[in-house]
Design an enzyme around this catalytic site. Sequence first.
Site, PDB file in Angstrom:
ATOM      1  N   ASP A 172      -2.126 -11.607  -8.005  1.00 56.49           N
ATOM      2  CA  ASP A 172      -0.712 -11.461  -8.351  1.00 56.49           C
ATOM      3  C   ASP A 172      -0.146 -12.772  -8.890  1.00 56.49           C
ATOM      4  O   ASP A 172      -0.869 -13.734  -9.117  1.00 56.49           O
ATOM      5  CB  ASP A 172       0.048 -10.986  -7.116  1.00 56.49           C
ATOM      6  N   HIS A 173       1.173 -12.808  -9.023  1.00 62.49           N
ATOM      7  CA  HIS A 173       1.916 -13.916  -9.639  1.00 62.49           C
ATOM      8  C   HIS A 173       1.262 -15.288  -9.469  1.00 62.49           C
ATOM      9  O   HIS A 173       1.084 -15.765  -8.357  1.00 62.49           O
ATOM     10  CB  HIS A 173       3.326 -13.982  -9.034  1.00 62.49           C
ATOM     11  N   GLU A 245       9.274 -12.791  -3.493  1.00 62.85           N
ATOM     12  CA  GLU A 245       8.023 -12.223  -2.997  1.00 62.85           C
ATOM     13  C   GLU A 245       6.974 -13.310  -2.866  1.00 62.85           C
ATOM     14  O   GLU A 245       6.642 -13.999  -3.831  1.00 62.85           O
ATOM     15  CB  GLU A 245       7.502 -11.121  -3.934  1.00 62.85           C
ATOM     16  N   HIS A 290      12.070  -7.645  -6.900  1.00 64.23           N
ATOM     17  CA  HIS A 290      11.235  -7.514  -5.714  1.00 64.23           C
ATOM     18  C   HIS A 290      12.103  -7.196  -4.499  1.00 64.23           C
ATOM     19  O   HIS A 290      13.205  -7.731  -4.357  1.00 64.23           O
ATOM     20  CB  HIS A 290      10.478  -8.820  -5.446  1.00 64.23           C
ATOM     21  N   HIS A 329       6.602  -4.278 -12.162  1.00 58.35           N
ATOM     22  CA  HIS A 329       6.759  -5.109 -10.969  1.00 58.35           C
ATOM     23  C   HIS A 329       8.068  -4.742 -10.274  1.00 58.35           C
ATOM     24  O   HIS A 329       8.978  -4.175 -10.880  1.00 58.35           O
ATOM     25  CB  HIS A 329       6.771  -6.589 -11.351  1.00 58.35           C
ATOM     26  N   ASN A 351       3.423  -2.192  -9.059  1.00 57.39           N
ATOM     27  CA  ASN A 351       3.225  -3.011  -7.872  1.00 57.39           C
ATOM     28  C   ASN A 351       3.988  -2.450  -6.683  1.00 57.39           C
ATOM     29  O   ASN A 351       5.128  -1.999  -6.825  1.00 57.39           O
ATOM     30  CB  ASN A 351       3.701  -4.442  -8.125  1.00 57.39           C
TER      31      ASN A 351
END
Length: 424
Positions: A172-173, A245, A290, A329, A351
């Site tokens: 992820d990110h 997040e 998020h 996302h 996600n």
Amino acid sequence: APASPAQAHVTLTLARTIIDVTMKLATAALLIAPAVAFSPATNFGASRTALHMSTEAATETKAFAKLPASVKPGVVTGQALVDLLDNAKENGYAIPGVNIVGTNSINACMEAAAKYGGPIMVTFSKGGGQFIAGKSVDNTDDVASIAGCIAGAKHVHEVAKLYGVPVILHTDHCQKAWLPWIDGLLAASKEYYEQNGVPLFSSHMLDLSEEPLEENIAICKEYLEKMAPLDILLEFELGVTGGEEDGVDNSDVDSSRLYTQPEEVWYSYEQLSQVPNGHFTCAASFGNVHGVYAPGNVELRPVILHNTQEYIKEKLGTDDDKPMKFVFHGGSGSSPEDIQYAIDAGVIKMNIDTDTQWAFWDGIRKYEAENHDYLQGQIGNPDGADKPNKKYYDPRMALRAGEEAMAARLCQAADDLNCVNVLN
């Protein structure tokens, strides 16, 4: 003059002798030839990439009736991954991409996929990798985050086939400051690729959305050039996903940055398409945030994705209505209508983290509530003062309750994403 019968017989015998000697010499030459002449590395294309091998797999027997033949149970990489994502785009479903923090949440993902009959994306974060390695371990230079992600990925490679579903291994990110984490994972994938012909991870996400567009895409292109030879797909982000997040906090970002423009996506598409064997997906922001918020606090505009597909289609002069593969996302708490509209625009993965975190905890909470009187001491419960409680406080009991609740929530998510019974 014509040859006599005797002469003809002699000539025939001589010819047979010559042929016999020639064949024996040829056989001897084969027997004494260097072994390298028959080495697969020399003559049978050991230099072929896993991408090519996956393409050849398309001629094999299909493992799943509704999926391309290249897609098999277990970890999916290379061309098989591209084929799977294309199948999702063409058939109007999106794959749940789930953040995990250990083998319990990893296994819950695969258990859910087996139940709903579709693929799953198991997603490692930098913090999740560190947690898998152990929070007490020194994480200088991201060594724990790297080691934990590698350990988790190897776990998936070992057990994924047991669940009988396609599994995508993703990270992820990754912000600019965190690129050394990805460098460590790419080094691990290179080593794994050299040993097994496939990468350790299926794909990586770079989130350089805080940087200027040109710098964002230049770095993404540089990394895609490293990933492509290993058959690893790149996910990149444009715009900003709001909220917070796993160490990425965009709670106070200017709301205008939550909405990506078609021109930005087209520029990225053009640049990244220049990488040979390069494959990518785009996390374009359309108001995503998020976390879970009260209704009305988040304004999703998936029409941005539709407009962007039209823009790229016109630029390319193609008949493909969805030339870009998008990912969604900040999907937790989104309405089914917004999710479906986004899928219609080419979203092939969404996600999920906040909702599955709650589900796992809620499963443990309910287990404790249901068995409360058996969890107050090692000995003594409503069945008797001398009765043992070991089978109740065994950690596997509460953890299993968490796994089951998380898997159930993911089955619900798969239904929202049209990802139920897409295998057979």
